[in-house]
Write an enzyme that holds these catalytic residues in place. Sequence first.
Site, PDB file in Angstrom:
ATOM      1  N   TYR A  66      80.331  43.017  31.650  1.00 27.38           N
ATOM      2  CA  TYR A  66      80.672  42.836  30.239  1.00 27.38           C
ATOM      3  C   TYR A  66      81.299  44.091  29.643  1.00 27.38           C
ATOM      4  O   TYR A  66      82.219  44.000  28.824  1.00 27.38           O
ATOM      5  CB  TYR A  66      79.468  42.336  29.432  1.00 27.38           C
ATOM      6  CG  TYR A  66      79.342  40.842  29.573  1.00 27.38           C
ATOM      7  CD1 TYR A  66      80.159  39.992  28.834  1.00 27.38           C
ATOM      8  CD2 TYR A  66      78.485  40.275  30.511  1.00 27.38           C
ATOM      9  CE1 TYR A  66      80.112  38.615  29.012  1.00 27.38           C
ATOM     10  CE2 TYR A  66      78.421  38.902  30.694  1.00 27.38           C
ATOM     11  CZ  TYR A  66      79.229  38.086  29.934  1.00 27.38           C
ATOM     12  OH  TYR A  66      79.201  36.720  30.112  1.00 27.38           O
ATOM     13  N   VAL A 102      86.150  34.324  24.056  1.00 29.92           N
ATOM     14  CA  VAL A 102      85.152  35.171  23.410  1.00 29.92           C
ATOM     15  C   VAL A 102      85.793  36.469  22.922  1.00 29.92           C
ATOM     16  O   VAL A 102      85.116  37.349  22.400  1.00 29.92           O
ATOM     17  CB  VAL A 102      83.979  35.455  24.374  1.00 29.92           C
ATOM     18  CG1 VAL A 102      83.241  34.153  24.702  1.00 29.92           C
ATOM     19  CG2 VAL A 102      84.454  36.129  25.676  1.00 29.92           C
ATOM     20  N   HIS A 118      82.217  29.412  22.389  1.00 35.44           N
ATOM     21  CA  HIS A 118      81.462  30.176  23.399  1.00 35.44           C
ATOM     22  C   HIS A 118      81.025  31.555  22.917  1.00 35.44           C
ATOM     23  O   HIS A 118      80.732  32.430  23.729  1.00 35.44           O
ATOM     24  CB  HIS A 118      82.288  30.280  24.695  1.00 35.44           C
ATOM     25  CG  HIS A 118      82.519  28.957  25.360  1.00 35.44           C
ATOM     26  ND1 HIS A 118      83.413  28.769  26.377  1.00 35.44           N
ATOM     27  CD2 HIS A 118      81.945  27.747  25.140  1.00 35.44           C
ATOM     28  CE1 HIS A 118      83.397  27.489  26.764  1.00 35.44           C
ATOM     29  NE2 HIS A 118      82.515  26.853  26.017  1.00 35.44           N
ATOM     30  N   CYS A 126      69.591  41.196  20.431  1.00 34.72           N
ATOM     31  CA  CYS A 126      68.391  41.521  21.192  1.00 34.72           C
ATOM     32  C   CYS A 126      67.768  40.239  21.748  1.00 34.72           C
ATOM     33  O   CYS A 126      67.777  39.200  21.096  1.00 34.72           O
ATOM     34  CB  CYS A 126      67.411  42.216  20.251  1.00 34.72           C
ATOM     35  SG  CYS A 126      65.849  42.618  21.045  1.00 34.72           S
ATOM     36  N   CYS A 149      63.190  47.353  19.022  1.00 35.82           N
ATOM     37  CA  CYS A 149      62.021  46.936  19.795  1.00 35.82           C
ATOM     38  C   CYS A 149      62.100  47.335  21.273  1.00 35.82           C
ATOM     39  O   CYS A 149      61.146  47.130  22.024  1.00 35.82           O
ATOM     40  CB  CYS A 149      61.786  45.431  19.646  1.00 35.82           C
ATOM     41  SG  CYS A 149      62.880  44.430  20.656  1.00 35.82           S
ATOM     42  N   THR A 187      93.922  26.146  28.892  1.00 42.41           N
ATOM     43  CA  THR A 187      92.567  25.854  29.360  1.00 42.41           C
ATOM     44  C   THR A 187      92.628  24.907  30.561  1.00 42.41           C
ATOM     45  O   THR A 187      93.453  24.007  30.599  1.00 42.41           O
ATOM     46  CB  THR A 187      91.664  25.289  28.241  1.00 42.41           C
ATOM     47  OG1 THR A 187      90.412  24.898  28.810  1.00 42.41           O
ATOM     48  CG2 THR A 187      92.273  24.102  27.529  1.00 42.41           C
TER      49      THR A 187
HETATM   50  P1  NAD Z   1      90.177  29.084  32.831  1.00 38.79           P
HETATM   51  O1  NAD Z   1      90.190  30.472  33.365  1.00 38.79           O
HETATM   52  O2  NAD Z   1      89.348  28.072  33.487  1.00 38.79           O
HETATM   53  O3  NAD Z   1      91.671  28.513  32.825  1.00 38.79           O
HETATM   54  C1  NAD Z   1      92.761  29.214  32.330  1.00 38.79           C
HETATM   55  C2  NAD Z   1      93.934  28.257  32.185  1.00 38.79           C
HETATM   56  O4  NAD Z   1      95.012  28.961  31.591  1.00 38.79           O
HETATM   57  C3  NAD Z   1      94.470  27.691  33.511  1.00 38.79           C
HETATM   58  O5  NAD Z   1      94.634  26.311  33.377  1.00 38.79           O
HETATM   59  C4  NAD Z   1      95.811  28.403  33.684  1.00 38.79           C
HETATM   60  O6  NAD Z   1      96.761  27.596  34.346  1.00 38.79           O
HETATM   61  C5  NAD Z   1      96.215  28.657  32.258  1.00 38.79           C
HETATM   62  N1  NAD Z   1      97.114  29.799  32.025  1.00 38.79           N
HETATM   63  C6  NAD Z   1      97.098  31.020  32.597  1.00 38.79           C
HETATM   64  N2  NAD Z   1      98.034  31.818  32.058  1.00 38.79           N
HETATM   65  C7  NAD Z   1      98.675  31.076  31.116  1.00 38.79           C
HETATM   66  C8  NAD Z   1      99.730  31.349  30.203  1.00 38.79           C
HETATM   67  N3  NAD Z   1     100.350  32.545  30.157  1.00 38.79           N
HETATM   68  N4  NAD Z   1     100.130  30.355  29.359  1.00 38.79           N
HETATM   69  C9  NAD Z   1      99.537  29.136  29.391  1.00 38.79           C
HETATM   70  N5  NAD Z   1      98.508  28.823  30.235  1.00 38.79           N
HETATM   71  C10 NAD Z   1      98.092  29.793  31.087  1.00 38.79           C
HETATM   72  O7  NAD Z   1      89.830  29.223  31.309  1.00 38.79           O
HETATM   73  P2  NAD Z   1      89.062  28.271  30.283  1.00 38.79           P
HETATM   74  O8  NAD Z   1      89.552  26.878  30.460  1.00 38.79           O
HETATM   75  O9  NAD Z   1      89.196  28.926  28.968  1.00 38.79           O
HETATM   76  O10 NAD Z   1      87.533  28.253  30.709  1.00 38.79           O
HETATM   77  C11 NAD Z   1      86.867  29.344  31.144  1.00 38.79           C
HETATM   78  C12 NAD Z   1      85.757  29.991  30.386  1.00 38.79           C
HETATM   79  O11 NAD Z   1      86.134  31.321  30.501  1.00 38.79           O
HETATM   80  C13 NAD Z   1      85.538  29.797  28.933  1.00 38.79           C
HETATM   81  O12 NAD Z   1      84.216  29.465  28.780  1.00 38.79           O
HETATM   82  C14 NAD Z   1      85.763  31.171  28.261  1.00 38.79           C
HETATM   83  O13 NAD Z   1      84.668  31.491  27.433  1.00 38.79           O
HETATM   84  C15 NAD Z   1      85.780  32.122  29.391  1.00 38.79           C
HETATM   85  N6  NAD Z   1      86.789  33.215  29.376  1.00 38.79           N
HETATM   86  C16 NAD Z   1      87.236  33.749  28.196  1.00 38.79           C
HETATM   87  C17 NAD Z   1      88.191  34.753  28.200  1.00 38.79           C
HETATM   88  C18 NAD Z   1      88.672  35.324  26.883  1.00 38.79           C
HETATM   89  O14 NAD Z   1      87.935  35.309  25.916  1.00 38.79           O
HETATM   90  N7  NAD Z   1      89.910  35.820  26.800  1.00 38.79           N
HETATM   91  C19 NAD Z   1      88.708  35.223  29.414  1.00 38.79           C
HETATM   92  C20 NAD Z   1      88.223  34.668  30.600  1.00 38.79           C
HETATM   93  C21 NAD Z   1      87.265  33.656  30.560  1.00 38.79           C
HETATM   94 ZN    ZN Z   2      64.838  43.992  19.485  1.00 42.11          ZN
END
Ligand code: NAD
Ligand code: ZN
Length: 246
Positions: A66, A102, A118, A126, A149, A187
């Site tokens: 993280y 996120v 998410h 905490c 705590c 997505t």
């Molecule tokens: P995923 O990683 O499963 O899928 C990403 C999608 O984006 C794919 O379908 C891919 O083909 C597409 N993609 C990649 N580059 C692209 C672009 N330039 N333009 C258009 N499309 C593009 O992601 P998800 O569906 O969001 O699910 C994954 C989980 O990952 C979520 O729960 C999320 O919380 C978390 N996550 C978040 C972040 C962030 O906050 N930036 C980063 C990584 C993962």
């Molecule tokens: Zn605490």
Amino acid sequence: MEEIHRVAKLLYVSKYVIALTGAGISAESGIPTFRGKNGLWRKYRPEELATFQAFIRNPKLVWEWYAWRISMVLNAKPNPAHKALSKMEQMGILKAIITQNVDNLHERAGSKNIVKLHGDILKVRCIGCRYEKKLNEPPTEIPPRCPECGSLLRPGVVWFGEPIPPQALRETQIHMEKADTIIVIGTSGVVYPAAAIPYIIRERGGKVIEINISQTAITPITDYSLQGKAGEILPLIVKALEKLGY
Ligand code: NAD
Ligand code: ZN
């Protein structure tokens, strides 16, 4: 190009457009997706790290992951895709963004109506008391501990197996009921319940537009599937809307 124009026309006549965004919209800002080729961190898969059990088993390892992701988010900038969505909200077309991300790039691009399914990687809380805090730098002590705590602090994200925050779920429900068009961007459509949203809208007679560099689980139910980078396609849609008089 012709297809962009048709999509713009559809947005123009829609009464309530919402967007569902995933990790792909932030990829062009340098934040890796989970399922792409750069999706692995060391030798771990996100599914092995993003659970409460993994965190309790090895808080140091999970926090290292993280801390790496937090510094990436803090160093990243909104890209033309985030900015185009913000512009579409200002135009009065886009009513809300429901995001699985996120990071904070939608808000930094100026979008106002954002539902974070998410959670928020910059909000830590905490596990032992109600203490919470907003980060503007990665934690220096790993794993970080609660100043009140002494229990472990955890990232404010929704882990696999955890429920979506009820308020975010309620807001999603409200937007989903009103929406006659949804734009699904970057997505993979495999994480539920987010993945169900386009299906529900489709079932109610709404239109589904997808923007993704590849085909996804959503592609078969789309009215328009625009294949390409979100940061290239969304600004073209905004331009086409401007030509229509916005
Ligand atoms: P995923 O990683 O499963 O899928 C990403 C999608 O984006 C794919 O379908 C891919 O083909 C597409 N993609 C990649 N580059 C692209 C672009 N330039 N333009 C258009 N499309 C593009 O992601 P998800 O569906 O969001 O699910 C994954 C989980 O990952 C979520 O729960 C999320 O919380 C978390 N996550 C978040 C972040 C962030 O906050 N930036 C980063 C990584 C993962
Ligand atoms: Zn605490």
